[in-house]
Design a protein around this motif. Structure first.
Motif, PDB file in Angstrom:
ATOM      1  N   VAL A 140      63.677  41.167  42.940  1.00 17.88           N
ATOM      2  CA  VAL A 140      63.136  40.838  44.271  1.00 17.88           C
ATOM      3  C   VAL A 140      64.227  40.237  45.147  1.00 17.88           C
ATOM      4  N   VAL A 141      65.005  39.332  44.581  1.00 16.04           N
ATOM      5  CA  VAL A 141      66.086  38.677  45.328  1.00 16.04           C
ATOM      6  C   VAL A 141      67.109  39.707  45.795  1.00 16.04           C
ATOM      7  N   ALA A 144      65.209  41.980  48.601  1.00 17.48           N
ATOM      8  CA  ALA A 144      64.768  41.285  49.813  1.00 17.48           C
ATOM      9  C   ALA A 144      65.818  40.338  50.389  1.00 17.48           C
ATOM     10  N   THR A 149      61.338  36.071  55.044  1.00 16.63           N
ATOM     11  CA  THR A 149      60.399  35.561  54.033  1.00 16.63           C
ATOM     12  C   THR A 149      59.234  36.507  53.800  1.00 16.63           C
ATOM     13  N   TRP A 151      59.061  39.775  54.172  1.00 16.74           N
ATOM     14  CA  TRP A 151      59.513  40.928  53.394  1.00 16.74           C
ATOM     15  C   TRP A 151      59.685  40.557  51.919  1.00 16.74           C
ATOM     16  N   GLU A 152      60.201  39.375  51.656  1.00 13.53           N
ATOM     17  CA  GLU A 152      60.396  38.902  50.285  1.00 13.53           C
ATOM     18  C   GLU A 152      59.069  38.755  49.560  1.00 13.53           C
ATOM     19  N   SER A 156      57.962  40.952  46.380  1.00 16.60           N
ATOM     20  CA  SER A 156      57.619  40.199  45.170  1.00 16.60           C
ATOM     21  C   SER A 156      56.262  40.631  44.620  1.00 16.60           C
TER      22      SER A 156
END
Length: 200
Positions: A140-141, A144, A149, A151-152, A156
């Protein structure tokens, strides 16, 4: 008189045998539970360390490969657990009497089905699920990074849902084959283990 002496001797011997038996300090169920606890801890450390080393500062595709390996291992262990739990030791007795390689080991697996099923399905399977979740977080990191935030959060949720769906769906599909071909799976795995440890 001689009969009475013999009876007294027998009684004394029986008492000695009874008193000679030591009471178990730890019950079997507790010893097994503690063993599983320490095994789970050790395997989690090993799996987590290997995963961390594999994906740290690595390209995205390495992270994806690690996730797939954990997924396959999780499903594979579930297949083994179901196959062992549904197999019957009698199916391998004739093979064992004919000294077919792996048959004795298969009988041992069937006799210890509950414990082996717990190790494969619960211990290894759950650990793979936990570690794959951690690897998913790293993915995810990567995806994104520097994209906000919202989009993350979306990425996730998407990756977590995908990992969960593949794991549960894979286990559901494989369960049918694990039960249908349980004898072949157990015997194949038993034969495979003889390469590392010979049968007695």
């Amino acid at each position: 008189m001689e009969k009475d002496d013999d009876l007294n001797k027998n009684d004394n011997q029986a008492k000695k045998k009874k008193t000679g038996k030591k009471k178990k300090v730890v019950p079997d169920w507790l010893a097994w539970g503690l063993g599983v606890l320490f095994l789970s801890f050790a395997l989690t450390v090993i799996f987590s360390a290997l995963t961390e080393i594999s994906i740290k500062n690595s390209p995205v595709y390495i992270c994806v490969i690690v996730l797939l390996v954990l997924l396959v291992l999780n499903i594979g262990c579930d297949i083994l657990a179901n196959a062992i739990l549904t197999s019957n030791a009698e199916a391998f007795h004739a093979m064992a009497s004919n000294k077919i390689k792996g048959a004795k080991r298969a009988v041992t697996f069937c006799r210890n089905a509950t414990k082996l099923g717990s190790i494969f399905a619960d211990v290894i399977g759950d650990i793979c699920g936990i570690v794959s979740g951690a690897a998913g977080t790293v993915l995810v990191v990567y995806i994104a990074a520097n994209k906000g935030t919202v989009w993350e959060i979306i990425v996730s949720i998407g990756i977590s849902a995908l990992i969960g769906a593949l794991t549960v769906g894979g286990k559901a599909i494989s369960k049918h084959f694990a039960i249908k071909y349980n004898k072949q799976i157990v015997f194949g795995f038993a034969k495979f283990t003889t390469f590392f440890k010979k049968e007695k």
